[in-house]
Design a protein around this motif. Sequence first.
Motif, PDB file in Angstrom:
ATOM      1  N   ALA A  61      11.140  10.547  -9.736  1.00 14.37           N
ATOM      2  CA  ALA A  61      11.887   9.315  -9.982  1.00 14.37           C
ATOM      3  C   ALA A  61      12.197   8.601  -8.667  1.00 14.37           C
ATOM      4  O   ALA A  61      12.070   7.371  -8.562  1.00 14.37           O
ATOM      5  CB  ALA A  61      13.179   9.627 -10.739  1.00 14.37           C
ATOM      6  N   PHE A  62      12.611   9.369  -7.646  1.00 16.15           N
ATOM      7  CA  PHE A  62      12.919   8.771  -6.346  1.00 16.15           C
ATOM      8  C   PHE A  62      11.677   8.146  -5.728  1.00 16.15           C
ATOM      9  O   PHE A  62      11.734   7.056  -5.153  1.00 16.15           O
ATOM     10  CB  PHE A  62      13.501   9.819  -5.398  1.00 16.15           C
ATOM     11  CG  PHE A  62      14.970  10.059  -5.582  1.00 16.15           C
ATOM     12  CD1 PHE A  62      15.900   9.083  -5.266  1.00 16.15           C
ATOM     13  CD2 PHE A  62      15.418  11.267  -6.080  1.00 16.15           C
ATOM     14  CE1 PHE A  62      17.253   9.303  -5.438  1.00 16.15           C
ATOM     15  CE2 PHE A  62      16.780  11.508  -6.257  1.00 16.15           C
ATOM     16  CZ  PHE A  62      17.699  10.525  -5.935  1.00 16.15           C
ATOM     17  N   ASN A  63      10.535   8.845  -5.829  1.00 18.03           N
ATOM     18  CA  ASN A  63       9.292   8.302  -5.278  1.00 18.03           C
ATOM     19  C   ASN A  63       8.923   6.972  -5.935  1.00 18.03           C
ATOM     20  O   ASN A  63       8.465   6.037  -5.278  1.00 18.03           O
ATOM     21  CB  ASN A  63       8.150   9.300  -5.466  1.00 18.03           C
ATOM     22  CG  ASN A  63       8.209  10.447  -4.468  1.00 18.03           C
ATOM     23  OD1 ASN A  63       8.845  10.327  -3.421  1.00 18.03           O
ATOM     24  ND2 ASN A  63       7.567  11.545  -4.790  1.00 18.03           N
ATOM     25  N   ILE A  64       9.128   6.904  -7.245  1.00 18.03           N
ATOM     26  CA  ILE A  64       8.845   5.661  -7.962  1.00 18.03           C
ATOM     27  C   ILE A  64       9.793   4.559  -7.506  1.00 18.03           C
ATOM     28  O   ILE A  64       9.381   3.411  -7.279  1.00 18.03           O
ATOM     29  CB  ILE A  64       8.953   5.876  -9.488  1.00 18.03           C
ATOM     30  CG1 ILE A  64       7.820   6.802  -9.973  1.00 18.03           C
ATOM     31  CG2 ILE A  64       8.908   4.547 -10.235  1.00 18.03           C
ATOM     32  CD1 ILE A  64       7.929   7.202 -11.428  1.00 18.03           C
TER      33      ILE A  64
ATOM     34  N   LYS B 140       8.582 -10.235  -2.363  1.00 16.93           N
ATOM     35  CA  LYS B 140       9.598 -11.187  -1.917  1.00 16.93           C
ATOM     36  C   LYS B 140       9.158 -11.895  -0.636  1.00 16.93           C
ATOM     37  O   LYS B 140       9.349 -13.096  -0.469  1.00 16.93           O
ATOM     38  CB  LYS B 140      10.919 -10.463  -1.694  1.00 16.93           C
ATOM     39  CG  LYS B 140      12.046 -11.394  -1.274  1.00 16.93           C
ATOM     40  CD  LYS B 140      13.350 -10.623  -1.073  1.00 16.93           C
ATOM     41  CE  LYS B 140      14.454 -11.566  -0.613  1.00 16.93           C
ATOM     42  NZ  LYS B 140      15.729 -10.842  -0.373  1.00 16.93           N
ATOM     43  N   ILE B 141       8.539 -11.119   0.272  1.00 19.12           N
ATOM     44  CA  ILE B 141       8.078 -11.701   1.537  1.00 19.12           C
ATOM     45  C   ILE B 141       7.010 -12.754   1.282  1.00 19.12           C
ATOM     46  O   ILE B 141       6.973 -13.801   1.952  1.00 19.12           O
ATOM     47  CB  ILE B 141       7.537 -10.589   2.454  1.00 19.12           C
ATOM     48  CG1 ILE B 141       8.691  -9.700   2.968  1.00 19.12           C
ATOM     49  CG2 ILE B 141       6.783 -11.189   3.661  1.00 19.12           C
ATOM     50  CD1 ILE B 141       8.226  -8.484   3.731  1.00 19.12           C
ATOM     51  N   VAL B 142       6.130 -12.516   0.308  1.00 14.93           N
ATOM     52  CA  VAL B 142       5.069 -13.474  -0.016  1.00 14.93           C
ATOM     53  C   VAL B 142       5.654 -14.841  -0.368  1.00 14.93           C
ATOM     54  O   VAL B 142       5.147 -15.883   0.051  1.00 14.93           O
ATOM     55  CB  VAL B 142       4.196 -12.959  -1.181  1.00 14.93           C
ATOM     56  CG1 VAL B 142       3.259 -14.057  -1.661  1.00 14.93           C
ATOM     57  CG2 VAL B 142       3.399 -11.748  -0.760  1.00 14.93           C
TER      58      VAL B 142
ATOM     59  N   LEU C 130       9.577  -0.965  -2.160  1.00 13.76           N
ATOM     60  CA  LEU C 130       8.660  -1.448  -1.121  1.00 13.76           C
ATOM     61  C   LEU C 130       7.737  -2.543  -1.652  1.00 13.76           C
ATOM     62  O   LEU C 130       7.500  -3.547  -0.973  1.00 13.76           O
ATOM     63  CB  LEU C 130       7.825  -0.280  -0.576  1.00 13.76           C
ATOM     64  CG  LEU C 130       8.579   0.735   0.288  1.00 13.76           C
ATOM     65  CD1 LEU C 130       7.703   1.943   0.582  1.00 13.76           C
ATOM     66  CD2 LEU C 130       9.031   0.088   1.596  1.00 13.76           C
ATOM     67  N   ILE C 131       7.238  -2.360  -2.872  1.00  6.13           N
ATOM     68  CA  ILE C 131       6.383  -3.388  -3.483  1.00  6.13           C
ATOM     69  C   ILE C 131       7.186  -4.660  -3.730  1.00  6.13           C
ATOM     70  O   ILE C 131       6.701  -5.779  -3.508  1.00  6.13           O
ATOM     71  CB  ILE C 131       5.770  -2.863  -4.802  1.00  6.13           C
ATOM     72  CG1 ILE C 131       4.806  -1.712  -4.501  1.00  6.13           C
ATOM     73  CG2 ILE C 131       5.043  -3.981  -5.543  1.00  6.13           C
ATOM     74  CD1 ILE C 131       4.325  -0.974  -5.735  1.00  6.13           C
ATOM     75  N   ALA C 132       8.451  -4.510  -4.166  1.00  6.04           N
ATOM     76  CA  ALA C 132       9.307  -5.664  -4.428  1.00  6.04           C
ATOM     77  C   ALA C 132       9.580  -6.437  -3.147  1.00  6.04           C
ATOM     78  O   ALA C 132       9.585  -7.675  -3.126  1.00  6.04           O
ATOM     79  CB  ALA C 132      10.632  -5.200  -5.055  1.00  6.04           C
TER      80      ALA C 132
ATOM     81  N   TYR D 229       0.829  -1.210   0.000  1.00  8.51           N
ATOM     82  CA  TYR D 229       0.000   0.000   0.000  1.00  8.51           C
ATOM     83  C   TYR D 229       0.866   1.264   0.000  1.00  8.51           C
ATOM     84  O   TYR D 229       0.656   2.184  -0.816  1.00  8.51           O
ATOM     85  CB  TYR D 229      -0.919  -0.005   1.222  1.00  8.51           C
ATOM     86  CG  TYR D 229      -1.586   1.323   1.484  1.00  8.51           C
ATOM     87  CD1 TYR D 229      -2.628   1.793   0.685  1.00  8.51           C
ATOM     88  CD2 TYR D 229      -1.149   2.128   2.547  1.00  8.51           C
ATOM     89  CE1 TYR D 229      -3.230   3.014   0.925  1.00  8.51           C
ATOM     90  CE2 TYR D 229      -1.747   3.356   2.792  1.00  8.51           C
ATOM     91  CZ  TYR D 229      -2.777   3.793   1.972  1.00  8.51           C
ATOM     92  OH  TYR D 229      -3.354   5.003   2.215  1.00  8.51           O
ATOM     93  N   ILE D 230       1.849   1.311   0.903  1.00  8.91           N
ATOM     94  CA  ILE D 230       2.739   2.467   0.966  1.00  8.91           C
ATOM     95  C   ILE D 230       3.516   2.606  -0.339  1.00  8.91           C
ATOM     96  O   ILE D 230       3.752   3.715  -0.840  1.00  8.91           O
ATOM     97  CB  ILE D 230       3.708   2.350   2.158  1.00  8.91           C
ATOM     98  CG1 ILE D 230       2.935   2.363   3.476  1.00  8.91           C
ATOM     99  CG2 ILE D 230       4.724   3.489   2.131  1.00  8.91           C
ATOM    100  CD1 ILE D 230       2.218   3.660   3.757  1.00  8.91           C
ATOM    101  N   GLY D 231       3.916   1.465  -0.918  1.00  6.40           N
ATOM    102  CA  GLY D 231       4.643   1.488  -2.184  1.00  6.40           C
ATOM    103  C   GLY D 231       3.822   2.088  -3.301  1.00  6.40           C
ATOM    104  O   GLY D 231       4.312   2.930  -4.071  1.00  6.40           O
ATOM    105  N   VAL D 232       2.571   1.686  -3.405  1.00  3.11           N
ATOM    106  CA  VAL D 232       1.681   2.211  -4.451  1.00  3.11           C
ATOM    107  C   VAL D 232       1.442   3.705  -4.241  1.00  3.11           C
ATOM    108  O   VAL D 232       1.475   4.494  -5.193  1.00  3.11           O
ATOM    109  CB  VAL D 232       0.337   1.448  -4.455  1.00  3.11           C
ATOM    110  CG1 VAL D 232      -0.673   2.132  -5.380  1.00  3.11           C
ATOM    111  CG2 VAL D 232       0.553   0.005  -4.884  1.00  3.11           C
ATOM    112  N   VAL D 233       1.219   4.112  -2.990  1.00  4.92           N
ATOM    113  CA  VAL D 233       1.026   5.533  -2.684  1.00  4.92           C
ATOM    114  C   VAL D 233       2.250   6.340  -3.097  1.00  4.92           C
ATOM    115  O   VAL D 233       2.132   7.436  -3.649  1.00  4.92           O
ATOM    116  CB  VAL D 233       0.735   5.727  -1.184  1.00  4.92           C
ATOM    117  CG1 VAL D 233       0.795   7.209  -0.813  1.00  4.92           C
ATOM    118  CG2 VAL D 233      -0.631   5.160  -0.833  1.00  4.92           C
ATOM    119  N   SER D 234       3.427   5.777  -2.843  1.00  2.00           N
ATOM    120  CA  SER D 234       4.668   6.470  -3.188  1.00  2.00           C
ATOM    121  C   SER D 234       4.820   6.616  -4.694  1.00  2.00           C
ATOM    122  O   SER D 234       5.205   7.677  -5.194  1.00  2.00           O
ATOM    123  CB  SER D 234       5.875   5.714  -2.609  1.00  2.00           C
ATOM    124  OG  SER D 234       7.075   6.400  -2.871  1.00  2.00           O
TER     125      SER D 234
END
Length: 206
Positions: free
Chosen positions: A187-190, A202-204, A196-198, A86-91
Amino acid sequence: MEYLPLFGSVLFIHLLAVMSPGPDFIMALRNSLTYSRKTGVYTAIGFGLGIGVHVFYCVFGLALIISTSQVAFNIIKFLGVAYLAYIGVVSVYSKTKDISAGNQAHKKDISALKAIKIGFLTNVLNPKATLFFLSLFTFVIGPNVPKSIAWVLGVMMMINTALWFSLVAIFFTQSRIRAIFNKYQKAFNIVFGVLLIAIAIKIVFT
């Protein structure tokens, strides 16, 4: 005096773990650069409070339930995955903001409570942190260590975590670094979002 070697070992192992790149580090960078140094420090305090939760369940034996129950661990795991994603998508989809030094008073920041909440949830819902503390309290500290000593170690790890990520926030909000981030903020936000999404993905599969 008999526990001094244990203190040294635990704090050294924990410091290495804290310094290694992970969700906490990325979130500390994101909040410090996207918002402000103050927000980065409050996020660091949230990380430290999150450590307190891990220490609590390890000291009071709840670690046994988590380590032996696949359901309990999976709940923590997938809550953490959902939050990081969620935080990754928001970022990734966040809008750029002018965070240059001259615009500090005019940019929109988040509250101290929200920054602490972000840091707290990032740390508590990180299954890698759960595994780390389960291992630390099981194999390094051990069940025979008095609870008072275990609590002192826990508080020291909370302080170490907050201090380390506060230093990260202070370092990465230097004027030159902030100017670079301001120039390439989107670019940094992406990058932060994708990382974070990666990590969540990976945790999954871990």
